[in-house]
Design an enzyme around this catalytic site. Structure first.
Site, PDB file in Angstrom:
ATOM      1  N   LYS A  72      -4.433  -7.931  -2.045  1.00 55.36           N
ATOM      2  CA  LYS A  72      -5.866  -7.642  -1.906  1.00 55.36           C
ATOM      3  C   LYS A  72      -6.632  -8.797  -2.535  1.00 55.36           C
ATOM      4  CE  LYS A  72      -9.256  -4.939  -0.744  1.00 55.36           C
ATOM      5  NZ  LYS A  72      -9.791  -6.078   0.038  1.00 55.36           N
ATOM      6  N   LYS A  96      -6.168  -7.793 -11.889  1.00 57.69           N
ATOM      7  CA  LYS A  96      -7.351  -6.928 -11.793  1.00 57.69           C
ATOM      8  C   LYS A  96      -6.997  -5.585 -11.138  1.00 57.69           C
ATOM      9  CE  LYS A  96     -10.915  -9.318 -10.641  1.00 57.69           C
ATOM     10  NZ  LYS A  96     -11.962 -10.012  -9.855  1.00 57.69           N
ATOM     11  N   LYS A 108      -5.565 -13.968  -2.250  1.00 53.17           N
ATOM     12  CA  LYS A 108      -6.859 -14.646  -2.098  1.00 53.17           C
ATOM     13  C   LYS A 108      -6.726 -15.627  -0.947  1.00 53.17           C
ATOM     14  CE  LYS A 108     -10.876 -14.641  -4.272  1.00 53.17           C
ATOM     15  NZ  LYS A 108     -11.508 -13.553  -5.034  1.00 53.17           N
TER      16      LYS A 108
HETATM   17  P1  NAD Z   1     -23.429 -15.123  -5.411  1.00 52.99           P
HETATM   18  O1  NAD Z   1     -23.176 -16.338  -4.594  1.00 52.99           O
HETATM   19  O2  NAD Z   1     -24.113 -13.961  -4.812  1.00 52.99           O
HETATM   20  O3  NAD Z   1     -24.227 -15.509  -6.746  1.00 52.99           O
HETATM   21  C1  NAD Z   1     -23.874 -16.556  -7.574  1.00 52.99           C
HETATM   22  C2  NAD Z   1     -25.131 -16.944  -8.340  1.00 52.99           C
HETATM   23  O4  NAD Z   1     -24.791 -17.925  -9.316  1.00 52.99           O
HETATM   24  C3  NAD Z   1     -26.204 -17.574  -7.466  1.00 52.99           C
HETATM   25  O5  NAD Z   1     -27.457 -17.094  -7.884  1.00 52.99           O
HETATM   26  C4  NAD Z   1     -26.103 -19.083  -7.787  1.00 52.99           C
HETATM   27  O6  NAD Z   1     -27.324 -19.756  -7.639  1.00 52.99           O
HETATM   28  C5  NAD Z   1     -25.710 -19.013  -9.232  1.00 52.99           C
HETATM   29  N1  NAD Z   1     -25.026 -20.190  -9.726  1.00 52.99           N
HETATM   30  C6  NAD Z   1     -24.177 -21.025  -9.086  1.00 52.99           C
HETATM   31  N2  NAD Z   1     -23.787 -21.993  -9.939  1.00 52.99           N
HETATM   32  C7  NAD Z   1     -24.391 -21.731 -11.118  1.00 52.99           C
HETATM   33  C8  NAD Z   1     -24.375 -22.350 -12.387  1.00 52.99           C
HETATM   34  N3  NAD Z   1     -23.647 -23.434 -12.613  1.00 52.99           N
HETATM   35  N4  NAD Z   1     -25.101 -21.792 -13.370  1.00 52.99           N
HETATM   36  C9  NAD Z   1     -25.833 -20.688 -13.156  1.00 52.99           C
HETATM   37  N5  NAD Z   1     -25.896 -20.066 -11.982  1.00 52.99           N
HETATM   38  C10 NAD Z   1     -25.182 -20.589 -10.976  1.00 52.99           C
HETATM   39  O7  NAD Z   1     -21.974 -14.725  -5.952  1.00 52.99           O
HETATM   40  P2  NAD Z   1     -21.531 -13.335  -6.556  1.00 52.99           P
HETATM   41  O8  NAD Z   1     -20.861 -12.553  -5.495  1.00 52.99           O
HETATM   42  O9  NAD Z   1     -22.616 -12.724  -7.363  1.00 52.99           O
HETATM   43  O10 NAD Z   1     -20.363 -13.848  -7.539  1.00 52.99           O
HETATM   44  C11 NAD Z   1     -20.672 -14.356  -8.825  1.00 52.99           C
HETATM   45  C12 NAD Z   1     -19.389 -14.379  -9.631  1.00 52.99           C
HETATM   46  O11 NAD Z   1     -18.884 -13.051  -9.712  1.00 52.99           O
HETATM   47  C13 NAD Z   1     -18.255 -15.232  -9.051  1.00 52.99           C
HETATM   48  O12 NAD Z   1     -17.501 -15.764 -10.129  1.00 52.99           O
HETATM   49  C14 NAD Z   1     -17.438 -14.221  -8.288  1.00 52.99           C
HETATM   50  O13 NAD Z   1     -16.089 -14.650  -8.127  1.00 52.99           O
HETATM   51  C15 NAD Z   1     -17.549 -13.047  -9.237  1.00 52.99           C
HETATM   52  N6  NAD Z   1     -17.252 -11.777  -8.585  1.00 52.99           N
HETATM   53  C16 NAD Z   1     -18.062 -11.289  -7.593  1.00 52.99           C
HETATM   54  C17 NAD Z   1     -17.723 -10.104  -6.978  1.00 52.99           C
HETATM   55  C18 NAD Z   1     -18.596  -9.492  -5.900  1.00 52.99           C
HETATM   56  O14 NAD Z   1     -18.240  -8.403  -5.427  1.00 52.99           O
HETATM   57  N7  NAD Z   1     -19.699 -10.091  -5.533  1.00 52.99           N
HETATM   58  C19 NAD Z   1     -16.556  -9.410  -7.364  1.00 52.99           C
HETATM   59  C20 NAD Z   1     -15.782  -9.915  -8.397  1.00 52.99           C
HETATM   60  C21 NAD Z   1     -16.138 -11.111  -8.995  1.00 52.99           C
END
Ligand code: NAD
Length: 434
Positions: A72, A96, A108
């Site tokens: 997954k 996880k 992944k």
């Molecule tokens: P997203 O693309 O919706 O949001 C990412 C945000 O981070 C954006 O606002 C972007 O502008 C900002 N960003 C990028 N580089 C940056 C930096 N250097 N400093 C500050 N802000 C920065 O992505 P998301 O889905 O919210 O994912 C964010 C994190 O959470 C990632 O590490 C992702 O792997 C993790 N994550 C997300 C999910 C999910 O379901 N969305 C699940 C598990 C983990």
């Protein structure tokens, strides 16, 4: 991220396994096995571009471990996607899924591409082309992809459709994070932020926090960051700083998160808070860099953007006593040691952001059953799992006097170890386990 940096992320991730091993009560063979991904596939995807030319993209899928169930994990479209990075992300997914006790292994995938340079039609051809290449490698019972950075529900819908065409039957359970009318689950959109929020509420009750006195900084105001900020704000927490890739804004009295989210989503940039125009002018804030946001004097720091944000270089300057990792891998292992030494409590990524994969699991279950749950049921089931596993990790941390990350990895290892050992290890086959 360079290939060397990506390789370092993987070895850093494996370091945490080694540390957790002594608390996991498992056979050493299991640890050895978990240092290598089960299967990796690299594909090339030829795409006919809108101008008639041909471009070939490279893609990857890694099934890290499937001892506890089908692989997954998400599919990332990013210019820096590489096999080592995908391997590290697949490893994290393995841990996880085990931490939250859902019956999946870890996987992944990704394509090395800047999706912003493609037209919508090119993006669709690329997404479908990728599925054609990996179709024999994924499936509802083998490996179930989902969205990740720069992939979304529509792309998941195209991928599901392509897979279904190849199999000549409708197979929504092959992928999660789909649009609701194509078999997506209610509650998937805010599941990651909500899962982190449930963890914070557990800390709140254990530490007697008064929400109105809690100052919170959120790095990354995207999907995950916005939802956790929104839910905390609704409970009275003061969200004093948020950021995106362009920079951060700070106000000691806290922001009105819904209007900030509205502005960000309309403009795609937080910086627009400073633009000309009535809405923008109404926000009064100090501008900071992303680095400065991390070092603010706040009660709770939520990294929700990218990997490797808290490092040996800035860890000494992190003032927040509690860090809740919503991003994957925001803290390096060196920074971990520094923060642990200072007594900072880190709620680790493999627990704090596991709400997303948990609701993905719910989506898969609903697809297989052909029976769909109301939103309240999704929230209630997510709450049950997050609270139960937060409690398990917290108890293990206290019982063994270890940091919360080591406890989370130890719990994950125990569960993966139990599944692997059930098939027999060296001790069993040499007759030494009597
Ligand atoms: P997203 O693309 O919706 O949001 C990412 C945000 O981070 C954006 O606002 C972007 O502008 C900002 N960003 C990028 N580089 C940056 C930096 N250097 N400093 C500050 N802000 C920065 O992505 P998301 O889905 O919210 O994912 C964010 C994190 O959470 C990632 O590490 C992702 O792997 C993790 N994550 C997300 C999910 C999910 O379901 N969305 C699940 C598990 C983990």
């Amino acid at each position: 991220m360079s290939a060397i940096e990506a390789e370092n992320i993987f070895s850093d991730a494996i370091l945490r396994l080694d540390r957790a091993f002594e608390y996991a009560q498992m056979d050493p063979e299991v640890l050895e096995r978990l240092k290598y991904p089960r299967t990796s596939i690299q594909v090339s995807i030829p795409v006919r571009m809108d101008d008639g030319t041909l471009r070939v993209f490279e893609g990857y899928r890694v099934r890290y471990d499937d001892s506890r169930g089908p692989g997954k994990g998400g599919i990332r479209f990013h210019p820096q996607v590489s096999l080592p990075e995908v391997k590290a992300l697949a490893f994290w997914m393995t841990c996880k899924c085990a931490v939250v006790g859902i019956p999946f292994g870890g996987a992944k995938g990704g394509i090395t591409v800047n999706p912003k340079e493609l037209s919508r039609l090119e993006l669709e051809r690329l997404s479908r082309g990728f599925v054609q290449q990996i179709a024999d490698f994924i499936g509802p019972e083998t490996d179930v992809p989902a969205p990740d950075v720069y992939t979304n529900a529509m792309i998941m819908g195209w991928m599901m459709d392509e897979y279904s065409k190849l199999r000549r039957q409708r197979m929504p359970a092959v992928i999660t994070g789909k649009p609701i009318p194509l078999g997506g689950s209610l509650g998937r959109d805010d599941a990651t932020g909500r899962g982190a929020y449930y963890c914070i509420k557990e800390l709140e009750s254990r530490r007697d926090w008064q929400p109105r006195e809690m100052r919170v900084a959120v790095q990354g105001f995207g999907n995950a960051g916005q939802h956790v900020a929104r839910l905390l704000h609704a409970d009275g927490y003061k969200i004093v700083a948020v950021s995106d890739s362009q920079g951060a804004i700070y106000h000691p009295d806290g922001f009105d998160v819904p209007s900030l989210a509205y502005m960000k989503n309309e403009s795609r940039r937080l910086e627009a808070v400073y633009c000309d125009g009535s809405v923008c002018e109404s926000v009064n804030a100090e501008r900071l860099s992303n680095g400065e946001l991390l070092e603010l004097d706040v009660d709770l720091l939520i990294p929700a953007a990218m990997e490797n944000q808290i490092t040996a270089e800035n860890a000494h300057r992190i003032k927040a006593p509690v860090v809740v990792e919503v991003a994957n891998g925001p803290t390096t292992s060196e920074a971990d040691e520094i923060l642990n030494g200072k007594g900072t409590l880190i709620v680790p990524d493999i627990l704090a952001n596991a709400g997303g994969v948990t609701v993905s699991y719910f989506e898969w279950v609903q697809n297989k059953a052909g029976y769909y749950w109301p939103l309240e049921e999704v929230h209630a089931k997510l709450h049950t799992i997050m609270v139960r596993e937060f409690d398990n990790v917290y108890e293990l941390m206290n019982e063994q006097q270890i940091d919360m990350r080591t406890a989370a990895y130890a719990l994950a290892l125990r569960r993966i170890g139990e599944a692997i050992s059930a098939g027999g290890t060296g001790r069993y086959f040499s007759g030494n386990d009597a």
